[in-house]
Write a protein that holds these residues in place. Structure first.
Motif, mmCIF file in Angstrom:
data_model
loop_
_atom_site.group_PDB
_atom_site.id
_atom_site.type_symbol
_atom_site.label_atom_id
_atom_site.label_comp_id
_atom_site.label_asym_id
_atom_site.label_seq_id
_atom_site.Cartn_x
_atom_site.Cartn_y
_atom_site.Cartn_z
ATOM 1 N N LYS A 177 0.837 -1.258 0.043
ATOM 2 C CA LYS A 177 0.053 0.006 0.134
ATOM 3 C C LYS A 177 1.055 1.022 0.022
ATOM 4 C CE LYS A 177 -3.852 1.949 2.571
ATOM 5 N NZ LYS A 177 -4.690 1.851 3.791
ATOM 6 N N VAL A 178 0.502 2.091 -0.707
ATOM 7 C CA VAL A 178 1.160 3.561 -0.728
ATOM 8 C C VAL A 178 0.271 4.631 -0.431
ATOM 9 C CG1 VAL A 178 2.463 5.260 -2.070
ATOM 10 C CG2 VAL A 178 2.794 2.817 -2.549
ATOM 11 N N THR A 179 0.206 5.419 0.672
ATOM 12 C CA THR A 179 -0.504 6.245 0.862
ATOM 13 C C THR A 179 0.094 7.637 0.819
ATOM 14 O OG1 THR A 179 -1.446 5.007 2.481
ATOM 15 C CG2 THR A 179 -1.973 7.316 2.939
ATOM 16 N N GLN A 180 -0.574 8.635 -0.021
ATOM 17 C CA GLN A 180 -0.341 9.909 0.160
ATOM 18 C C GLN A 180 -1.418 10.879 0.479
ATOM 19 O OE1 GLN A 180 0.943 9.202 -4.489
ATOM 20 N NE2 GLN A 180 1.916 11.364 -3.939
ATOM 21 N N ALA A 181 -1.165 11.104 1.705
ATOM 22 C CA ALA A 181 -2.265 11.749 2.360
ATOM 23 C C ALA A 181 -2.891 13.082 1.928
ATOM 24 C CB ALA A 181 -2.124 11.925 3.812
ATOM 25 N N GLN A 182 -1.998 13.776 1.111
ATOM 26 C CA GLN A 182 -2.243 15.329 0.850
ATOM 27 C C GLN A 182 -2.942 15.212 -0.585
ATOM 28 O OE1 GLN A 182 1.732 15.603 0.968
ATOM 29 N NE2 GLN A 182 1.945 17.192 2.378
ATOM 30 N N ARG A 199 5.387 -6.195 3.252
ATOM 31 C CA ARG A 199 6.060 -6.995 3.962
ATOM 32 C C ARG A 199 7.190 -7.508 3.315
ATOM 33 N NH1 ARG A 199 1.236 -9.516 1.924
ATOM 34 N NH2 ARG A 199 1.808 -10.968 0.431
ATOM 35 N N ASP A 200 7.645 -7.173 2.183
ATOM 36 C CA ASP A 200 8.763 -7.858 1.532
ATOM 37 C C ASP A 200 10.085 -6.870 1.959
ATOM 38 O OD1 ASP A 200 6.726 -7.985 -0.574
ATOM 39 O OD2 ASP A 200 8.521 -8.608 -1.754
ATOM 40 N N THR A 201 11.173 -7.463 2.221
ATOM 41 C CA THR A 201 12.259 -6.762 2.695
ATOM 42 C C THR A 201 13.110 -6.103 1.574
ATOM 43 O OG1 THR A 201 13.632 -8.825 2.491
ATOM 44 C CG2 THR A 201 12.676 -8.575 4.569
ATOM 45 N N THR A 202 12.777 -6.744 0.296
ATOM 46 C CA THR A 202 13.611 -5.971 -0.737
ATOM 47 C C THR A 202 12.522 -5.454 -1.467
ATOM 48 O OG1 THR A 202 15.192 -7.527 -0.976
ATOM 49 C CG2 THR A 202 14.867 -5.972 -2.853
ATOM 50 N N TYR A 203 12.566 -4.046 -1.635
ATOM 51 C CA TYR A 203 11.402 -3.102 -2.440
ATOM 52 C C TYR A 203 12.148 -1.878 -2.973
ATOM 53 C CZ TYR A 203 11.184 -0.966 2.103
ATOM 54 O OH TYR A 203 11.391 -0.350 3.431
ATOM 55 N N TYR A 204 11.627 -1.110 -3.839
ATOM 56 C CA TYR A 204 11.876 -0.121 -4.376
ATOM 57 C C TYR A 204 10.881 0.914 -4.624
ATOM 58 C CZ TYR A 204 15.073 -3.344 -6.283
ATOM 59 O OH TYR A 204 16.116 -4.389 -6.338
ATOM 60 N N LEU A 205 11.272 2.245 -4.145
ATOM 61 C CA LEU A 205 10.219 3.352 -4.079
ATOM 62 C C LEU A 205 10.679 4.292 -5.275
ATOM 63 C CD1 LEU A 205 10.740 3.591 -0.248
ATOM 64 C CD2 LEU A 205 8.452 3.039 -1.220
ATOM 65 N N PHE A 206 9.553 5.003 -5.712
ATOM 66 C CA PHE A 206 9.675 5.727 -6.874
ATOM 67 C C PHE A 206 8.981 7.060 -6.608
ATOM 68 C CE2 PHE A 206 11.570 2.676 -9.943
ATOM 69 C CZ PHE A 206 11.163 1.829 -9.449
ATOM 70 N N TRP A 207 9.292 8.290 -7.198
ATOM 71 C CA TRP A 207 8.392 9.269 -7.414
ATOM 72 C C TRP A 207 8.302 9.810 -8.788
ATOM 73 C CZ3 TRP A 207 5.344 12.281 -4.224
ATOM 74 C CH2 TRP A 207 5.345 12.064 -3.049
ATOM 75 N N TYR A 208 7.026 9.984 -9.560
ATOM 76 C CA TYR A 208 6.938 10.347 -10.724
ATOM 77 C C TYR A 208 6.156 11.723 -10.588
ATOM 78 C CZ TYR A 208 8.250 5.857 -12.668
ATOM 79 O OH TYR A 208 8.871 4.916 -13.058
ATOM 80 N N CYS A 268 3.796 8.618 -5.762
ATOM 81 C CA CYS A 268 4.841 8.083 -5.351
ATOM 82 C C CYS A 268 4.408 6.569 -5.371
ATOM 83 C CB CYS A 268 4.847 8.172 -3.522
ATOM 84 S SG CYS A 268 5.980 7.208 -2.699
ATOM 85 N N ALA A 269 5.314 5.638 -5.599
ATOM 86 C CA ALA A 269 5.048 4.275 -6.070
ATOM 87 C C ALA A 269 5.919 3.167 -5.449
ATOM 88 C CB ALA A 269 5.090 4.252 -7.839
ATOM 89 N N LEU A 307 4.681 -1.588 -10.622
ATOM 90 C CA LEU A 307 4.618 -0.400 -9.942
ATOM 91 C C LEU A 307 3.208 -0.343 -9.213
ATOM 92 C CD1 LEU A 307 6.390 2.447 -11.950
ATOM 93 C CD2 LEU A 307 7.087 1.319 -9.803
ATOM 94 N N ASN A 308 2.991 0.006 -7.721
ATOM 95 C CA ASN A 308 2.001 0.290 -7.165
ATOM 96 C C ASN A 308 1.915 1.567 -6.959
ATOM 97 O OD1 ASN A 308 -0.477 -0.147 -5.633
ATOM 98 N ND2 ASN A 308 0.621 -1.109 -3.813
ATOM 99 N N PHE A 309 0.811 2.505 -7.277
ATOM 100 C CA PHE A 309 0.983 3.761 -7.360
ATOM 101 C C PHE A 309 0.144 4.325 -6.069
ATOM 102 C CE2 PHE A 309 3.315 5.613 -10.941
ATOM 103 C CZ PHE A 309 3.133 4.432 -11.668
ATOM 104 N N GLY A 310 0.469 5.415 -5.269
ATOM 105 C CA GLY A 310 -0.415 6.074 -4.418
ATOM 106 C C GLY A 310 -1.300 6.902 -5.270
ATOM 107 N N LYS A 311 -2.322 7.352 -4.481
ATOM 108 C CA LYS A 311 -3.496 8.276 -5.293
ATOM 109 C C LYS A 311 -2.801 9.656 -5.932
ATOM 110 C CE LYS A 311 -7.254 5.990 -2.786
ATOM 111 N NZ LYS A 311 -8.455 6.019 -2.113
ATOM 112 N N GLY A 312 -1.604 9.836 -5.623
ATOM 113 C CA GLY A 312 -1.087 11.290 -6.184
ATOM 114 C C GLY A 312 -1.734 12.493 -5.319
#
Lengths: 113, 116
Positions: free
Chosen positions: B3-8, B28-37, B92-93, B104-109
């Motif tokens: 889950k990705v949460t962008q509260a704003q 729950r993964d120990t290896t993961y990647y985070l992105f901003w677009y 954010c993803a 990629l699993n995206f936040g709501k933006g």
């Protein structure tokens, strides 16, 4: 070439039409994706192809039919769409696994009338 | 679950103000990647940054900076001295193996509006 090219950029189709969206990349990426993005929403994953094989289908209705003819091309065949399918369709590619760098195309803006 | 949460949902600032976009993730993964677009009105997704879960170093690129904190599962993005051209939707993803094989699993933006 570091681009993902999507054609057409805009498409208007009737509910009885058959059309195809095309996506091409020449970066040697072996994973390709289709995302659907409705207005004011985030992109939602539809399909994942890895090494030209469909690896993930996110419960997408059968009126959307993906195809990966080779490692550079990805198509999305559309048939009997509904107005609610109107959206921006984004193609992306990456190196499979390991969260490799993703490259997105500029999208096809689809309107179903 | 991923889950990705962008509260704003929307932020409006005046040019030259600093602005921080928040991103909180769950995996729950120990290896993961985070992105901003960045997605300007024209629609294309512009890649800004990728971080892996083993690299908590903060990063600065020009007016952009990113603060990655595993302890709070946050990956926040700051724009310093904002400009009108920064107006866009920022996503954010998260990418992880257990989430559709690294798709990629995206936040709501967050929609950022910078006014002169």
């Amino acid at each position: 070439d570091t681009e993902v090219t999507q054609t057409p950029k805009h498409l208007v189709m009737g509910m009885t039409n058959k059309k195809s969206l095309k996506c091409e990349q020449h970066m040697g990426h072996r994973a390709m994706y289709w995302y659907k993005q409705k207005a004011k929403k985030p992109p939602e994953l539809m399909f994942v192809y890895s090494y030209e094989k469909l690896s993930i289908n996110e419960s997408v209705p059968s009126r959307f039919s993906p195809e990966c003819p080779n490692s550079s091309l990805l198509n999305l065949h559309l048939h009997a769409l509904q107005p609610e399918d109107s959206a921006l369709y984004l193609c992306a590619s990456s190196s499979p696994g390991r969260g490799g760098g993703y490259t997105f195309g500029s999208g096809t803006r689809l309107t179903v009338v | 679950a991923q889950k990705v949460t962008q509260a704003q949902t929307e932020i409006s600032v005046v040019e030259k103000e600093d602005v921080t976009l928040d991103c909180v993730y769950e995996t729950r993964d120990t290896t993961y990647y985070l992105f901003w677009y960045k997605q300007p009105p024209s629609g294309e997704l512009v890649f800004l940054i990728r971080r892996n879960s083993f690299d908590e170093q903060n990063e600065i690129s020009g007016r952009y900076s990113w603060n990655f904190q595993k302890s709070t599962s946050s990956f926040n993005f700051t724009i310093t001295a904002s400009q009108v051209v920064d107006s866009a939707v920022y996503f954010c993803a998260l990418s992880a193996l257990s989430n559709s094989g690294y798709a990629l699993n995206f936040g709501k933006g967050t929609s950022l509006l910078v006014t002169p």
